[in-house]
Design an enzyme around this catalytic site. Structure first.
Site, PDB file in Angstrom:
ATOM      1  N   GLY A   4     -14.168  12.636   1.081  1.00  0.00           N
ATOM      2  CA  GLY A   4     -13.359  11.441   0.830  1.00  0.00           C
ATOM      3  C   GLY A   4     -14.149  10.172   1.027  1.00  0.00           C
ATOM      4  O   GLY A   4     -15.290  10.184   1.503  1.00  0.00           O
TER       5      GLY A   4
ATOM      6  N   GLY B 128     -13.280   5.772   1.913  1.00  0.00           N
ATOM      7  CA  GLY B 128     -12.303   4.713   2.153  1.00  0.00           C
ATOM      8  C   GLY B 128     -12.973   3.384   2.410  1.00  0.00           C
ATOM      9  O   GLY B 128     -14.174   3.208   2.130  1.00  0.00           O
ATOM     10  N   GLY B 129     -12.208   2.440   2.972  1.00  0.00           N
ATOM     11  CA  GLY B 129     -12.744   1.105   3.229  1.00  0.00           C
ATOM     12  C   GLY B 129     -13.867   1.111   4.244  1.00  0.00           C
ATOM     13  O   GLY B 129     -14.762   0.270   4.198  1.00  0.00           O
TER      14      GLY B 129
ATOM     15  N   GLY C 242     -16.001   3.769   4.797  1.00  0.00           N
ATOM     16  CA  GLY C 242     -17.159   4.441   4.231  1.00  0.00           C
ATOM     17  C   GLY C 242     -16.834   5.861   3.816  1.00  0.00           C
ATOM     18  O   GLY C 242     -15.667   6.229   3.669  1.00  0.00           O
TER      19      GLY C 242
ATOM     20  N   LYS D 194     -17.056  10.351   9.616  1.00  0.00           N
ATOM     21  CA  LYS D 194     -16.890   9.144   8.801  1.00  0.00           C
ATOM     22  C   LYS D 194     -18.063   8.207   9.062  1.00  0.00           C
ATOM     23  O   LYS D 194     -18.301   7.796  10.202  1.00  0.00           O
ATOM     24  CB  LYS D 194     -15.567   8.464   9.124  1.00  0.00           C
ATOM     25  CG  LYS D 194     -15.233   7.301   8.211  1.00  0.00           C
ATOM     26  CD  LYS D 194     -13.753   6.942   8.237  1.00  0.00           C
ATOM     27  CE  LYS D 194     -13.320   6.367   9.556  1.00  0.00           C
ATOM     28  NZ  LYS D 194     -11.940   5.813   9.490  1.00  0.00           N
TER      29      LYS D 194
ATOM     30  N   ASP E 153      -2.116  -0.815   8.791  1.00  0.00           N
ATOM     31  CA  ASP E 153      -2.680  -0.213   7.583  1.00  0.00           C
ATOM     32  C   ASP E 153      -2.006   1.114   7.252  1.00  0.00           C
ATOM     33  O   ASP E 153      -2.669   2.095   6.904  1.00  0.00           O
ATOM     34  CB  ASP E 153      -4.195  -0.010   7.752  1.00  0.00           C
ATOM     35  CG  ASP E 153      -4.916   0.086   6.408  1.00  0.00           C
ATOM     36  OD1 ASP E 153      -4.331  -0.322   5.389  1.00  0.00           O
ATOM     37  OD2 ASP E 153      -6.071   0.553   6.380  1.00  0.00           O
TER      38      ASP E 153
END
Length: 439
Positions: A96, A98-99, A101, A119, A216
């Site tokens: 995956g 995301g914002g 990384g 992550k 979020d």
């Protein structure tokens, strides 16, 4: 990638020092399953000394997992250890992005081949050191069945990595939108279970001391464990909420377009009700199968701009149902789910429910599971929920208007049938009189 072990060692020491200094006196609500932390000055001092001493020791030749059981700081891992775990961050290990990384699946040799999600901070991305520190701090302090578990972190040179428990089912986004033909769509019961779990996670955050505003909440940040057990993830934007007489926290507007509460987007004033609005958007996504911003009826638009006009009239509720559900839900429970979403999305933040009220409503929706054999049965009464009085009045008035209309229609129908039985001719003349113009 190369790195300087000495610089990495100093960074780890600085990071631990920053987290310890920022750590508040933290207590979870009773019954949450986490314990209050000891505040003895002597213990704190000796703990700090032991951590500094440990950091000043030479790096061992073989990377190993370091933890400090007496500290609130998460265990640290070396960059080399994580590179080995993820096959040098191979594209085949990528699960995956995301914002923060990229996220990789890996196995930690030092913890018995434990499967983890790693992550890695994108150095050119929109998030950075601050979000990294916040996430380590928040997930070190807070533990709940509906929050993702942080296993450790790495801070060597410029590298910033977070290590989480691996959740095999991916995210809610993976199962709700763009479902491939070989994947079974989420059924109604599972959708409500996921929403209720997310509400419990929010309730834990909001009732912590000091309270935490998630900021979020969205489908991609709700991860799913076995059995579709939901866990909130990505706490880089989380903030401690207002305390004392303060009603809000003033901050730079952050979050995801489509999920952000209108009052927060326009003023930067952050409250607990900001998260409630985001929850309303997620619940609406679960009901409709549409993204927060999606192509709907040939137009690219906000989900709430399409849904809110339909939510004003119960006759239009079924137009909101995700076609993938194939009407496999109880109509009365479906209607109540829409009402809960509607209250969460109220433009007036003060009229949105608290997480405690929200949990009561979601527990009801989860407890009334849909069974195909019971499809024709009428659901039992909706329990009383302590929403604000003005919101109660709106719902009650809507229900009364509907009940009044149904009762009047029944009376009219019965009267009409009785007249037809008594005298078809008199009914015909009565009908002609009704058609005469009024003088």
């Amino acid at each position: 990638m190369g790195h300087c072990p000495c610089f990495g060692m100093l960074n780890r020491k600085k990071l631990k020092h920053d987290i310890i200094n920022k750590e508040p006196s933290y207590e979870s609500r009773a019954g949450s399953g986490s314990k209050s932390k000891p505040s003895s000055a002597s213990r704190s001092k000796s703990s700090s000394v032991s951590k500094v001493t440990a950091d000043l020791r030479p790096e061992p030749p073989v990377p190993r997992h370091r933890s400090n059981a007496s500290s609130n700081v998460a265990p640290t891992f070396t960059y080399e250890e994580l590179a080995i775990a993820t096959n040098n961050f191979s594209p085949t290990s990528l699960i995956g992005r995301g914002g923060f990384g990229a996220v990789y699946k890996g196995k930690l040799e030092s913890t018995g081949q434990q499967v983890v999600a790693v992550k890695q901070l994108d150095l050119s991305g929109i998030q950075g050191e601050k979000e990294f520190l916040v996430e380590v701090l928040m997930l070190t302090l807070m533990h709940h069945p509906n929050l993702v578990n942080l296993i450790g972190f790495c801070a060597e040179g410029e590298q910033r990595l977070l290590i989480y428990e691996y959740l095999p089912m991916g995210s809610l986004e993976d199962h709700l939108f763009d479902v491939p033909p070989d994947m079974e769509p989420l059924d109604w019961n599972t959708r409500m279970k996921i929403a209720a779990g997310a509400a419990k996670g929010l309730d834990y955050l909001h009732n912590a001391n000091p309270p935490v505003i998630y900021r979020d909440l969205k489908a991609s940040n709700i991860l799913l464990d076995e059995g579709f057990h939901p866990k909130l993830s990505d706490f880089g934007l989380a903030k401690f909420g207002p305390t004392g007489d303060n009603s809000h926290v003033s901050t730079r507007v952050m979050g995801t377009y489509g999920y952000c509460a209108p009052e927060y987007a326009s003023t930067g004033r952050l409250t607990m009700k900001t998260d409630i609005y985001s929850f309303g958007v997620v619940l609406l996504e679960l009901i409709t199968g549409h993204r927060a911003i999606d192509d709907i009826n040939g137009r690219h638009m906000h989900l709430i701009h399409w849904a809110l006009p339909l939510m004003k009239d119960r006759c239009n509720y079924l137009k909101l149902a995700d076609p993938k559900l194939k009407r496999q839900f109880s109509l009365s429970v479906f209607n109540k789910a829409i009402e809960v979403a509607s209250i969460c999305l109220n433009e007036n933040a003060n009229l949105r429910p608290s997480t405690s009220d929200l949990m009561i409503a979601m527990d009801y929706l989860v407890s009334h599971k849909y069974e195909p054999k019971d499809a024709k049965k009428v659901s039992v009464n909706w329990p009383e929920i302590d929403f604000p009085p003005s919101v109660k009045a709106v719902i009650l008035e809507k229900d009364l208007d509907r009940d009044r209309a149904v009762a009047e229609a029944k009376m009219w129908g019965e009267s009409w049938r009785e007249k037809r039985r008594q005298s078809p001719q008199s009914m015909s003349s009565a009908s002609s009189r009704y058609q005469q113009p009024i003088a």
